[in-house]
Design an enzyme around this catalytic site. Structure first.
Site, short mmCIF file in Angstrom:
data_model
loop_
_atom_site.label_atom_id
_atom_site.label_comp_id
_atom_site.label_asym_id
_atom_site.label_seq_id
_atom_site.Cartn_x
_atom_site.Cartn_y
_atom_site.Cartn_z
N GLU A 91 0.85 -1.19 0.00
CA GLU A 91 0.00 0.00 0.00
C GLU A 91 0.89 1.25 0.00
O GLU A 91 1.82 1.34 0.81
CB GLU A 91 -0.89 -0.01 1.25
CG GLU A 91 -2.16 0.78 1.02
CD GLU A 91 -2.96 0.96 2.31
OE1 GLU A 91 -3.71 1.93 2.39
OE2 GLU A 91 -2.80 0.12 3.22
N ASP B 290 8.75 4.75 -7.96
CA ASP B 290 7.48 5.45 -7.78
C ASP B 290 7.56 6.71 -8.62
O ASP B 290 8.53 7.47 -8.54
CB ASP B 290 7.20 5.78 -6.32
CG ASP B 290 5.71 6.08 -6.13
OD1 ASP B 290 4.91 5.14 -6.26
OD2 ASP B 290 5.34 7.25 -5.90
N ARG C 102 12.60 8.60 -15.83
CA ARG C 102 13.13 7.29 -15.41
C ARG C 102 14.57 7.14 -15.91
O ARG C 102 15.44 6.65 -15.21
CB ARG C 102 12.21 6.18 -15.96
CG ARG C 102 12.54 4.78 -15.44
CD ARG C 102 11.37 3.82 -15.65
NE ARG C 102 10.20 4.21 -14.89
CZ ARG C 102 9.13 4.82 -15.40
NH1 ARG C 102 9.05 5.08 -16.70
NH2 ARG C 102 8.13 5.17 -14.62
P1 ITT Z 1 3.81 -0.06 -9.24
O1 ITT Z 1 3.54 0.78 -8.02
O2 ITT Z 1 3.38 -1.48 -9.07
O3 ITT Z 1 5.22 0.08 -9.72
P2 ITT Z 1 1.99 1.81 -10.52
O4 ITT Z 1 1.47 1.96 -11.90
O5 ITT Z 1 0.98 1.79 -9.40
O6 ITT Z 1 2.89 0.49 -10.45
P3 ITT Z 1 3.05 4.29 -9.47
O7 ITT Z 1 2.30 4.19 -8.20
O8 ITT Z 1 4.49 4.73 -9.40
O9 ITT Z 1 3.08 2.91 -10.25
O10 ITT Z 1 2.25 5.24 -10.43
C1 ITT Z 1 2.86 5.80 -11.53
C2 ITT Z 1 1.83 6.24 -12.53
O11 ITT Z 1 2.34 7.40 -13.19
C3 ITT Z 1 1.63 5.15 -13.60
O12 ITT Z 1 0.51 4.39 -13.34
C4 ITT Z 1 1.50 5.97 -14.88
O13 ITT Z 1 0.16 6.29 -15.07
C5 ITT Z 1 2.28 7.25 -14.57
N1 ITT Z 1 3.63 7.16 -15.14
C6 ITT Z 1 4.81 6.91 -14.49
N2 ITT Z 1 5.84 6.88 -15.35
C7 ITT Z 1 5.32 7.08 -16.57
C8 ITT Z 1 5.86 7.15 -17.87
O14 ITT Z 1 7.15 6.95 -18.10
N3 ITT Z 1 5.02 7.40 -18.87
C9 ITT Z 1 3.70 7.57 -18.67
N4 ITT Z 1 3.10 7.51 -17.50
C10 ITT Z 1 3.91 7.28 -16.43
#
Ligand code: ITT
Length: 194
Positions: free
Chosen positions: A41, A70, A178
């Site tokens: 979480e 994140d 990233r």
């Molecule tokens: P994990 O926590 O399991 O890694 P998540 O998708 O929940 O997966 P996050 O909480 O870090 O990950 O949320 C990041 C969000 O931000 C992700 O769902 C995308 O919508 C957006 N995001 C992050 N990096 C991105 C990228 O390179 N291009 C586009 N959207 C991105």
């Protein structure tokens, strides 16, 4: 010390996983995807707090080294939202994009930035490394391009004159939040196995 070479990638996001694998592939660590049932979480109030939380919890649960990312999109005219709530902004990528475009409407200030925090935890859950990368850009009025994932089709990078979704994976890899985080991380990760 071969037992220190396994690295569990603590993400459930396939787009993110693919990009993380590309950065980590030549490092000599054996990558393993986190077990699906292990969900952490995200209770932190910053990207870094959540990256550390995910890496630490998955490391402790698996007894292995773990890496977590994140990340999210901070939009100036929305006071930095969706920020750490980027994944929770909608149910699917198209939902999240249309909500963001609706909230911004015809706002002339389209400035935004993608942020990526990465943490590596030791098998006991302590944090060994943490880095952050930022990529400035602008939110378009409608999506462009088919590559990438998440908010990529509406995130335009003026220096490249392309959205993240229009870039080749290599170009996104060099310029993204990233990519910048991994550029800071890679020289340091080598020292961990020693
Ligand atoms: P994990 O926590 O399991 O890694 P998540 O998708 O929940 O997966 P996050 O909480 O870090 O990950 O949320 C990041 C969000 O931000 C992700 O769902 C995308 O919508 C957006 N995001 C992050 N990096 C991105 C990228 O390179 N291009 C586009 N959207 C991105």
């Amino acid at each position: 010390m071969t037992d220190r070479k396994l690295l569990v990638v603590a993400t459930g996001n396939p787009g993110k996983l693919k990009e993380m694998q590309a950065y980590l592939q030549d490092l000599g660590w054996e990558l393993q995807l986190k077990p699906k049932e292990l969900e952490v979480e995200e209770t932190g109030e910053t990207f870094m707090a959540n990256a550390c939380l995910k890496a630490s919890e998955i490391a402790k649960a698996t007894g292995e080294w773990s890496i977590a990312d994140d990340s999210g999109l901070m939009v100036d005219a929305l006071d930095g939202q969706p920020g750490i709530y980027s994944a929770r902004y909608g149910r699917t990528d198209p939902d999240r994009i249309s909500r963001l475009l609706k909230e911004l409407g015809n706002e002339p200030n389209r400035q935004a930035q993608f942020v990526c925090a990465i943490a590596i935890a030791r098998p006991d859950g302590t944090i060994a490394l943490q880095v952050e990368g930022i990529c400035p850009g602008e939110i378009l009025h409608s999506p462009r391009g088919t590559g990438g994932f998440g908010y990529d089709p509406i995130f335009y990078v003026p220096a490249q004159q392309q959205t993240f979704a229009e870039m080749t994976p290599d170009t996104k890899r060099s310029h993204s939040h990233r990519g910048r985080a991994f550029q800071a991380l890679l020289p340091q990760i080598e020292t961990l196995v020693k």
